[in-house]
Enzyme design. Structure first.
Site, mmCIF file in Angstrom:
data_model
loop_
_atom_site.group_PDB
_atom_site.id
_atom_site.type_symbol
_atom_site.label_atom_id
_atom_site.label_comp_id
_atom_site.label_asym_id
_atom_site.label_seq_id
_atom_site.Cartn_x
_atom_site.Cartn_y
_atom_site.Cartn_z
ATOM 1 N N TYR A 141 0.814 -1.211 0.000
ATOM 2 C CA TYR A 141 0.000 0.000 0.000
ATOM 3 C C TYR A 141 0.851 1.266 0.000
ATOM 4 C CZ TYR A 141 -4.390 -2.423 1.062
ATOM 5 O OH TYR A 141 -5.509 -3.204 1.015
ATOM 6 N N ASP A 221 -1.606 -18.623 1.525
ATOM 7 C CA ASP A 221 -2.512 -19.438 0.692
ATOM 8 C C ASP A 221 -3.163 -20.544 1.518
ATOM 9 O OD1 ASP A 221 0.008 -20.623 0.892
ATOM 10 O OD2 ASP A 221 0.125 -21.242 -1.211
HETATM 11 C C1 IPM Z 1 -10.325 -1.826 3.924
HETATM 12 C C2 IPM Z 1 -10.418 -1.329 2.496
HETATM 13 C C3 IPM Z 1 -9.277 -0.372 2.205
HETATM 14 C C4 IPM Z 1 -7.979 -1.156 2.326
HETATM 15 C C5 IPM Z 1 -9.318 0.331 0.842
HETATM 16 C C6 IPM Z 1 -10.638 0.986 0.562
HETATM 17 C C7 IPM Z 1 -8.221 1.352 0.728
HETATM 18 O O1 IPM Z 1 -10.471 -2.394 1.628
HETATM 19 O O2 IPM Z 1 -10.273 -0.989 4.848
HETATM 20 O O3 IPM Z 1 -10.343 -3.027 4.151
HETATM 21 O O4 IPM Z 1 -7.591 -1.863 1.381
HETATM 22 O O5 IPM Z 1 -7.340 -1.050 3.372
#
Ligand code: IPM
Ligand code: NAD
Ligand code: MN
Length: 364
Positions: A141, A221
């Site tokens: 991320y 997995d």
């Molecule tokens: C979550 C969501 C978020 C993530 C997205 C919307 C950025 O899926 O909070 O689980 O991937 O963290």
């Protein structure tokens, strides 16, 4: 107890479910003589439309000045063609990073009354009680470099962790396991990824500080399968950002609906509270959303930001009581609809509120 709570309701069903959570929190405050101050700011798609950015500066400022942030959900189909850094979801990632919470607690608890709603057999899910500790500020991320090189027909993201980032989230997981069933399952892909090998080594190092807690490692997995086969086998599950995102949605199958799952993100400047589900554009604006995940998220605010354990437990037991009485939102009534009273989002919120009131009043 005084608590300043910033509500960033966001998009889709976000406003529908957070308003029910806030109403329950107001009820708790009134009964207990607590002062909860609520402020509301924009985030996500609604902020892109009105402010030109998914995280306006005043929202961030108000968030940093609050004791807790309650976020609904962000995202909508109309933004799907935007690049990641311009989308509603970017606002969520930015506020997570700014608040600094790295440990996202996602409890997946199988309420007995909802086992019938799970496609898994009741004897498999009954009694399942898992606490996912999802690392929230690292991995794919946030890792750099990241790019879609359109001309070159190539794109890349980076899964990166430092040892310190793994150790701090592992420590949270072991501390929490100590107060539960004393077992930590760490999930990685150490048979393929260097970053997972570092993850495993760091988790083992932290595990040595907690000789009273059992540690086990699973590849992601296999874990995806074990979670469905024997959910009762797990207590605390700690994992990196993307694996935790995926596994916690999978855990919704154990609880009967994604609309049941709350979360709390701790360890930073201000705790961030969000139900696990998204903005659910397919049901938004129709009163169909299940507000229980958001209401249970409110209980986590009481517990983790308010230190109000009895009140948090009262909200959780009110949810259980309402389910025992046969009240359901549509997502919880897929099996055996005849035996249930199906309620709208607002009606479900009102039932929980009323029950919380009765429960807390009977304790005085
Ligand atoms: C979550 C969501 C978020 C993530 C997205 C919307 C950025 O899926 O909070 O689980 O991937 O963290
Ligand atoms: P989603 O979680 O919004 O919905 C998945 C499915 O679950 C849908 O069928 C939806 O109707 C159902 N559902 C979700 N919450 C529910 C509830 N409370 N009550 C009843 N049913 C519920 O995931 P998606 O459809 O993949 O994503 C929609 C948008 O939400 C996307 O833009 C995504 O990025 C975003 N999203 C945001 C967050 C967040 O803000 N924390 C989390 C996940 C997804
Ligand atoms: Mn998710």
């Amino acid at each position: 107890m005084t608590l300043k709570i910033l509500v960033t309701a966001g998009d889709g069903i976000g406003p529908e479910v957070t308003s029910e959570a806030v109403a329950v929190l107001r009820e708790v405050a009134e009964i207990g003589g607590h002062k909860f101050e609520f402020d509301a700011r924009r985030i996500g798609g609604v902020a892109i439309v009105q402010d030109g950015t998914p995280l306006p500066a005043d929202t961030l400022e108000a968030a940093l000045a609050s004791d807790a942030v309650l976020l609904g959900a962000v995202g909508g189909n109309e933004f799907n063609s935007l690049p990641p850094d311009k989308r509603p979801e970017a606002g969520l990632l930015q506020i997570r990073a700014a608040l600094g919470g790295f440990a996202n607690l996602r409890p997946a608890f199988a309420f007995k009354e909802l086992t019938v709603n799970s496609p898994l057999r009741a004897e498999v899910v009954d009694g399942a009680d898992i606490l996912f500790v999802r690392e929230l500020l690292g991995g794919l991320y946030f890792g750099r470099p990241r790019e879609w090189n359109r001309a070159g027909g190539e794109a890349w993201n980076t899964m990166r962790y430092t040892r310190g980032e793994v150790e701090r989230v592992a420590r949270v997981a072991f501390e929490l396991a100590r107060k539960r069933r004393k077992k930590v399952t760490s999930v990685d892909k150490a048979n393929v990824l260097e970053v997972s090998q570092l993850w495993r080594a760091a988790v083992n190092e932290v595990a040595a500080e907690f000789p009273d807690v059992t540690v086990e490692h699973q590849y992601v997995d296999a874990m995806a399968m074990h979670l469905m086969n024997q959910p009762r086998n797990y207590d605390v599950v700690v994992t990196e950002n993307l694996f935790g995102d995926i596994l916690s949605d999978e855990a919704a199958v154990i609880t009967g609906s994604l609309g049941m799952l709350p979360s709390a993100t701790i360890g930073g400047k201000v705790n961030l509270y969000e139900p696990v589900h998204g903005s659910a554009p397919d049901i938004a604006g129709r009163g169909l959303a299940n507000p229980l995940g958001a209401i249970l998220t409110g209980a986590l605010i009481l517990r983790h930001s308010g230190g109000l354990e009895a009140e948090a437990a009262a909200v959780e037991s009110a949810v259980r009581r309402v389910l025992e009485q046969g009240f359901r939102t549509p997502d919880l009534a897929r099996a055996n609809p005849q035996g249930f009273t199906v309620l709208s989002t607002k009606e479900m919120g009102a039932k929980v509120r009323q029950t919380v009131k009765e429960q807390l009043a009977s304790r005085v």
